[in-house]
Design a protein around this motif. Structure first.
Motif, PDB file in Angstrom:
ATOM      1  N   CYS A  71      35.306  39.934  48.114  1.00 18.68           N
ATOM      2  CA  CYS A  71      34.730  40.481  46.764  1.00 18.68           C
ATOM      3  C   CYS A  71      33.150  40.409  46.816  1.00 18.68           C
ATOM      4  CB  CYS A  71      35.434  39.309  45.728  1.00 18.68           C
ATOM      5  SG  CYS A  71      34.924  39.856  44.242  1.00 18.68           S
ATOM      6  N   SER A  72      32.857  41.789  47.193  1.00 18.41           N
ATOM      7  CA  SER A  72      31.538  41.874  47.435  1.00 18.41           C
ATOM      8  C   SER A  72      31.118  42.936  46.187  1.00 18.41           C
ATOM      9  CB  SER A  72      31.266  42.558  48.495  1.00 18.41           C
ATOM     10  OG  SER A  72      31.538  43.894  48.564  1.00 18.41           O
ATOM     11  N   TRP A  73      29.433  43.003  46.106  1.00 19.61           N
ATOM     12  CA  TRP A  73      28.975  43.951  44.979  1.00 19.61           C
ATOM     13  C   TRP A  73      29.486  45.268  45.346  1.00 19.61           C
ATOM     14  CZ3 TRP A  73      25.714  48.050  45.134  1.00 19.61           C
ATOM     15  CH2 TRP A  73      25.302  48.329  43.845  1.00 19.61           C
ATOM     16  N   VAL A  74      29.745  45.613  46.692  1.00 17.99           N
ATOM     17  CA  VAL A  74      30.039  47.083  46.746  1.00 17.99           C
ATOM     18  C   VAL A  74      31.271  47.382  46.590  1.00 17.99           C
ATOM     19  CG1 VAL A  74      29.840  48.883  48.708  1.00 17.99           C
ATOM     20  CG2 VAL A  74      28.554  46.874  48.760  1.00 17.99           C
ATOM     21  N   ILE A  75      32.572  46.646  46.822  1.00 17.03           N
ATOM     22  CA  ILE A  75      33.761  47.063  46.295  1.00 17.03           C
ATOM     23  C   ILE A  75      34.008  46.677  44.963  1.00 17.03           C
ATOM     24  CG2 ILE A  75      34.620  44.451  46.950  1.00 17.03           C
ATOM     25  CD1 ILE A  75      36.585  47.756  47.514  1.00 17.03           C
ATOM     26  N   VAL A  76      33.375  45.954  44.317  1.00 17.66           N
ATOM     27  CA  VAL A  76      33.364  45.973  42.728  1.00 17.66           C
ATOM     28  C   VAL A  76      32.875  47.004  42.105  1.00 17.66           C
ATOM     29  CG1 VAL A  76      32.601  44.722  40.592  1.00 17.66           C
ATOM     30  CG2 VAL A  76      33.540  43.409  42.498  1.00 17.66           C
ATOM     31  N   GLN A  77      31.736  47.604  42.841  1.00 22.05           N
ATOM     32  CA  GLN A  77      31.295  49.054  42.186  1.00 22.05           C
ATOM     33  C   GLN A  77      32.014  50.307  42.649  1.00 22.05           C
ATOM     34  OE1 GLN A  77      28.387  49.252  40.321  1.00 22.05           O
ATOM     35  NE2 GLN A  77      28.122  47.267  40.240  1.00 22.05           N
ATOM     36  N   ALA A  78      32.680  49.998  43.695  1.00 17.66           N
ATOM     37  CA  ALA A  78      33.635  51.086  44.060  1.00 17.66           C
ATOM     38  C   ALA A  78      34.965  51.183  42.976  1.00 17.66           C
ATOM     39  CB  ALA A  78      34.150  50.769  45.658  1.00 17.66           C
ATOM     40  N   LEU A  79      35.535  50.025  43.012  1.00 17.67           N
ATOM     41  CA  LEU A  79      36.539  49.759  42.029  1.00 17.67           C
ATOM     42  C   LEU A  79      36.311  50.401  40.654  1.00 17.67           C
ATOM     43  CD1 LEU A  79      38.225  46.607  43.323  1.00 17.67           C
ATOM     44  CD2 LEU A  79      38.909  49.057  43.762  1.00 17.67           C
ATOM     45  N   GLN A  80      35.297  49.987  40.112  1.00 17.76           N
ATOM     46  CA  GLN A  80      34.802  50.480  38.750  1.00 17.76           C
ATOM     47  C   GLN A  80      34.827  52.009  38.721  1.00 17.76           C
ATOM     48  OE1 GLN A  80      31.295  48.609  38.066  1.00 17.76           O
ATOM     49  NE2 GLN A  80      32.183  46.697  37.209  1.00 17.76           N
ATOM     50  N   ARG A  81      34.357  52.780  39.760  1.00 21.88           N
ATOM     51  CA  ARG A  81      34.262  54.250  39.612  1.00 21.88           C
ATOM     52  C   ARG A  81      35.486  54.883  40.563  1.00 21.88           C
ATOM     53  NH1 ARG A  81      29.712  51.434  39.686  1.00 21.88           N
ATOM     54  NH2 ARG A  81      27.895  52.109  38.552  1.00 21.88           N
TER      55      ARG A  81
ATOM     56  N   ASN B 260      32.659  40.087  36.698  1.00 19.18           N
ATOM     57  CA  ASN B 260      32.651  38.679  36.171  1.00 19.18           C
ATOM     58  C   ASN B 260      32.986  37.723  37.212  1.00 19.18           C
ATOM     59  OD1 ASN B 260      31.796  39.124  33.408  1.00 19.18           O
ATOM     60  ND2 ASN B 260      34.248  39.850  32.885  1.00 19.18           N
ATOM     61  N   LEU B 261      33.991  38.103  38.024  1.00 21.85           N
ATOM     62  CA  LEU B 261      34.407  37.235  39.051  1.00 21.85           C
ATOM     63  C   LEU B 261      33.287  37.140  40.275  1.00 21.85           C
ATOM     64  CD1 LEU B 261      36.299  35.485  40.810  1.00 21.85           C
ATOM     65  CD2 LEU B 261      37.540  37.527  41.672  1.00 21.85           C
ATOM     66  N   TYR B 262      32.718  38.183  40.559  1.00 21.05           N
ATOM     67  CA  TYR B 262      31.789  38.376  41.404  1.00 21.05           C
ATOM     68  C   TYR B 262      30.505  37.422  40.980  1.00 21.05           C
ATOM     69  CZ  TYR B 262      28.010  40.380  44.211  1.00 21.05           C
ATOM     70  OH  TYR B 262      26.971  40.386  45.197  1.00 21.05           O
ATOM     71  N   LYS B 263      30.166  37.778  39.745  1.00 26.27           N
ATOM     72  CA  LYS B 263      28.922  36.892  39.267  1.00 26.27           C
ATOM     73  C   LYS B 263      29.102  35.577  39.435  1.00 26.27           C
ATOM     74  CE  LYS B 263      26.817  40.350  36.281  1.00 26.27           C
ATOM     75  NZ  LYS B 263      26.735  40.833  34.818  1.00 26.27           N
ATOM     76  N   CYS B 264      30.565  35.174  39.065  1.00 29.52           N
ATOM     77  CA  CYS B 264      30.758  33.641  39.136  1.00 29.52           C
ATOM     78  C   CYS B 264      30.462  33.102  40.567  1.00 29.52           C
ATOM     79  CB  CYS B 264      32.260  33.453  38.556  1.00 29.52           C
ATOM     80  SG  CYS B 264      32.750  31.636  38.452  1.00 29.52           S
ATOM     81  N   ILE B 265      31.369  33.735  41.376  1.00 28.29           N
ATOM     82  CA  ILE B 265      31.165  33.369  42.922  1.00 28.29           C
ATOM     83  C   ILE B 265      29.590  33.230  43.520  1.00 28.29           C
ATOM     84  CG2 ILE B 265      31.577  34.040  45.249  1.00 28.29           C
ATOM     85  CD1 ILE B 265      34.248  35.444  44.152  1.00 28.29           C
ATOM     86  N   VAL B 266      28.890  34.322  43.020  1.00 24.02           N
ATOM     87  CA  VAL B 266      27.397  34.472  43.525  1.00 24.02           C
ATOM     88  C   VAL B 266      26.581  33.336  42.746  1.00 24.02           C
ATOM     89  CG1 VAL B 266      25.333  35.824  43.278  1.00 24.02           C
ATOM     90  CG2 VAL B 266      27.696  36.832  44.080  1.00 24.02           C
TER      91      VAL B 266
END
Length: 333
Positions: A246-256, A171-177
């Motif tokens: 706060c990039s797409w890559v780190i967000v995906q990593a934290l989710q998994r 959610n934060l990532y999408k807001c920034i992007v």
């Protein structure tokens, strides 16, 4: 057109400045503006041609569309100039960042402000009697405001040099992007619609939705290439890991990530040592993020392509967005 535009501005009375200041402004313009892929600038002209009444596609109107495109490029360039300072970036588009150039330093902030101010001088000079003049000014101001808000959110993701990983989510990532990239990418199509004589509210909403989706897709591509791209192709040394972005890559990593992997990320993300970066990249590889990105890209292209099919009724508009989507699919630079 760019040399002509620079000469026209610096030779006219738009800015009454002395020769030394003029030379510095020209150097800053030539170094920063006509570089890179210039996607948003080209979209301005391309989409205008796609929606304008063919009888009104005169040389004069296409000339004006090109000028609008350069205004978009000016805005994008000023944002990158100051963003590079904030991120302590070293290269941009294959060359040293402007603030690292000889005798520039933090004076880059003033140079960026000069260049941004040129947008409004250009609009006044070429569009003051055009129906799109006031809407264009408002669009540039609104876009800059949203981009600054996105940049602010981006900056507060890191406090005292420590990335706030507990706040990183999609959610934060999408807001920034959406604020930083989506807004910028939707600017040229909105400008084109204001300049053309065939824009309407329904088309405006359809175009904005597709533009935001394309802007999001472009940013995810940039984030992935920052970590896994070839700097010889991208023209930029990746720094998202060491900057704690706060990039797409780190967000995906934290989710998994498992708890152990999250601890490794927490101890190394946002640090510039080669061992720290290697530790983060190792987690990314263990989590098979390149494969996850590949799946994301396929699904995203299919969804945007479907939206183009459903929303774009005009053949020229449909072809424009379809061709653009095809041109960025699986890009490496």
């Amino acid at each position: 057109m760019f040399p002509y535009l620079v000469k026209d501005l610096t030779d006219s009375n738009v800015y009454e400045i002395n020769p030394d200041a003029t030379k510095r402004l020209i150097n800053a313009l030539e170094y920063n503006v006509p570089q890179g892929k210039m996607v948003c600038a080209l979209v301005t002209v391309g989409f205008y041609k796609a929606i304008e009444d063919p009888a009104k596609l005169t040389n004069e109107n296409i000339h004006l569309a090109n000028i609008l495109g350069w205004c978009v490029q000016l805005l994008h360039s000023t944002f990158l100039m100051t963003d590079d300072i904030t991120d302590s970036s070293k290269t941009r588009r294959g060359s040293p960042c402007w603030y690292l150039s000889e005798k520039v330093g933090l004076n880059c902030i003033t140079d960026a402000a000069w260049i941004e101010n040129l947008i409004y001088a250009i609009l006044q000079k070429y569009f003051s009697k055009h129906r799109c003049y006031v809407p264009s000014i408002e669009l540039f101001q609104e876009t800059r405001k949203k981009m600054l808000l996105g940049q602010t959110l981006d900056m507060i993701c890191t406090q005292n040099g420590v990335p706030q990983l507990n706040r990183f989510d999609m959610n934060l990532y999408k807001c920034i992007v959406n604020l930083k990239t989506g807004t910028l990418f939707s600017l040229p199509v909105k400008l084109a619609m204001h300049m053309a004589s065939r824009g309407n509210e329904v088309l405006y909403k359809e175009v904005c939705k597709i533009s935001l989706d394309l802007g999001h897709y472009l940013q995810v591509q940039n984030d992935f290439m920052d970590c896994f791209g070839d700097s010889n192709l991208t023209g930029k040394c990746g720094s998202d890991i060491e900057d704690g972005k706060c990039s797409w890559v780190i967000v995906q990593a934290l989710q998994r990530a498992s708890q152990t992997q999250r601890n490794i990320l927490r101890n190394n993300y946002g640090k510039g040592g080669s061992e720290n970066i290697a530790a983060v990249l190792s987690i990314y590889e263990d989590l098979k993020l390149p494969n996850i990105y590949g799946i994301f890209e396929e699904k995203t292209c299919a969804r945007i392509g479907s939206d183009i099919e459903k929303l774009m009724s005009d053949e020229l508009q449909h072809r424009f967005f379809r061709n653009f989507l095809n041109s960025i699919y699986k890009r490496q630079s």
